[in-house]
Design a protein around this motif. Structure first.
Motif, PDB file in Angstrom:
ATOM      1  N   ILE A 148       0.838  -1.207   0.000  1.00  0.00           N
ATOM      2  CA  ILE A 148       0.000   0.000   0.000  1.00  0.00           C
ATOM      3  C   ILE A 148       0.869   1.252   0.000  1.00  0.00           C
ATOM      4  O   ILE A 148       0.579   2.231  -0.696  1.00  0.00           O
ATOM      5  N   LYS A 149       1.950   1.241   0.775  1.00  0.00           N
ATOM      6  CA  LYS A 149       2.829   2.410   0.807  1.00  0.00           C
ATOM      7  C   LYS A 149       3.486   2.677  -0.550  1.00  0.00           C
ATOM      8  O   LYS A 149       3.713   3.833  -0.902  1.00  0.00           O
ATOM      9  N   THR A 150       3.766   1.616  -1.309  1.00  0.00           N
ATOM     10  CA  THR A 150       4.419   1.823  -2.613  1.00  0.00           C
ATOM     11  C   THR A 150       3.450   2.316  -3.681  1.00  0.00           C
ATOM     12  O   THR A 150       3.880   2.955  -4.638  1.00  0.00           O
ATOM     13  N   ILE A 151       2.151   2.035  -3.540  1.00  0.00           N
ATOM     14  CA  ILE A 151       1.203   2.428  -4.587  1.00  0.00           C
ATOM     15  C   ILE A 151       0.408   3.688  -4.246  1.00  0.00           C
ATOM     16  O   ILE A 151      -0.357   4.168  -5.069  1.00  0.00           O
ATOM     17  N   THR A 152       0.606   4.217  -3.051  1.00  0.00           N
ATOM     18  CA  THR A 152      -0.165   5.389  -2.630  1.00  0.00           C
ATOM     19  C   THR A 152       0.734   6.623  -2.625  1.00  0.00           C
ATOM     20  O   THR A 152       1.707   6.687  -1.860  1.00  0.00           O
ATOM     21  N   ALA A 153       0.381   7.577  -3.460  1.00  0.00           N
ATOM     22  CA  ALA A 153       1.157   8.818  -3.534  1.00  0.00           C
ATOM     23  C   ALA A 153       0.909   9.657  -2.288  1.00  0.00           C
ATOM     24  O   ALA A 153      -0.190   9.653  -1.726  1.00  0.00           O
ATOM     25  N   ARG A 154       1.924  10.387  -1.887  1.00  0.00           N
ATOM     26  CA  ARG A 154       1.786  11.250  -0.700  1.00  0.00           C
ATOM     27  C   ARG A 154       1.209  12.601  -1.116  1.00  0.00           C
ATOM     28  O   ARG A 154       1.724  13.273  -1.995  1.00  0.00           O
ATOM     29  N   HIS A 155       0.128  12.981  -0.457  1.00  0.00           N
ATOM     30  CA  HIS A 155      -0.505  14.283  -0.655  1.00  0.00           C
ATOM     31  C   HIS A 155      -0.756  14.882   0.722  1.00  0.00           C
ATOM     32  O   HIS A 155      -1.385  14.250   1.563  1.00  0.00           O
ATOM     33  N   GLY A 156      -0.276  16.077   0.961  1.00  0.00           N
ATOM     34  CA  GLY A 156      -0.567  16.743   2.219  1.00  0.00           C
ATOM     35  C   GLY A 156       0.351  16.328   3.345  1.00  0.00           C
ATOM     36  O   GLY A 156       1.406  15.718   3.144  1.00  0.00           O
ATOM     37  N   ASP A 157      -0.083  16.617   4.566  1.00  0.00           N
ATOM     38  CA  ASP A 157       0.717  16.341   5.753  1.00  0.00           C
ATOM     39  C   ASP A 157       0.660  14.862   6.133  1.00  0.00           C
ATOM     40  O   ASP A 157       0.008  14.059   5.470  1.00  0.00           O
ATOM     41  N   ARG A 158       1.320  14.518   7.211  1.00  0.00           N
ATOM     42  CA  ARG A 158       1.419  13.092   7.570  1.00  0.00           C
ATOM     43  C   ARG A 158       0.079  12.514   7.997  1.00  0.00           C
ATOM     44  O   ARG A 158      -0.185  11.339   7.776  1.00  0.00           O
TER      45      ARG A 158
END
Length: 187
Positions: A148-158
């Protein structure tokens, strides 16, 4: 204060249990030093052995342990935040275990990351849920989380990123449950 010694390598246990020790003597062979394994076998032959089932607390004690701080937000492990009201008095406080640099003993289940258990000063392990546990209705393991971490782009804060990861995990698990998850659909 002296630093604790590191744990011995696993090979040490093999040598320890198969090496005779002067303090281990069988009553019928008082001149022969026995290995721990030989002494165990001799005692089991005399006294017998009863296997007892593990209790729930025994199971928790056997889970992998890591040492973590309790921050104002809770316990943070691999982009997941675990929090509960019971942590309130310990936020930002050092653990009573001084040899671990003030970090707290946390037990984790590698097959179900929806909660962790912390050893509080009362000595008992207390369950602390992942803040998104109610959103994820089935256990998941670290391999699923890494995917999940590899396929989910980071948007916004933590906090937003953690919520996005929880949503992506929920969607993947729903597709897996219905049989519609494929490598192409989970990427």
């Amino acid at each position: 204060m002296a630093r604790p010694l590191p744990p011995p390598p696993p090979e040490w246990l093999v040598h320890y249990h198969h090496r005779p020790h002067e303090g281990l003597r069988h009553p019928t062979l008082p001149r022969k030093a026995l290995t721990p394994n030989q002494m165990w076998a001799a005692l089991v032959a005399v006294a017998g052995h009863v296997t007892l089932p593990l209790s729930g607390s025994d199971y928790l004690e056997l889970l992998p342990v890591r040492w973590q701080a309790i921050t104002e937000r809770g316990i943070r492990i691999d982009h997941r935040t675990y929090d509960a009201d019971v942590l309130a008095p310990y936020r930002g406080q050092p653990s009573p275990v001084t040899s671990r640099g003030g970090k707290w003993e946390i037990h984790t289940n590698p097959h179900n990351a929806r909660q962790v258990w912390i050893r509080l000063p009362d000595g008992h392990l207390t369950e602390i849920p992942w803040i998104h546990r109610d959103h994820i209705h089935a256990p998941f393991n670290s391999a699923t989380w890494q995917h999940i971490k590899t396929i989910t782009a980071r948007h916004g804060d933590r906090d937003t990123h953690e919520a996005d990861l929880a949503e992506a995990l929920d969607q993947l698990m729903r597709r897996a449950h219905t049989g519609t998850a494929t490598p192409a659909s989970s990427a």
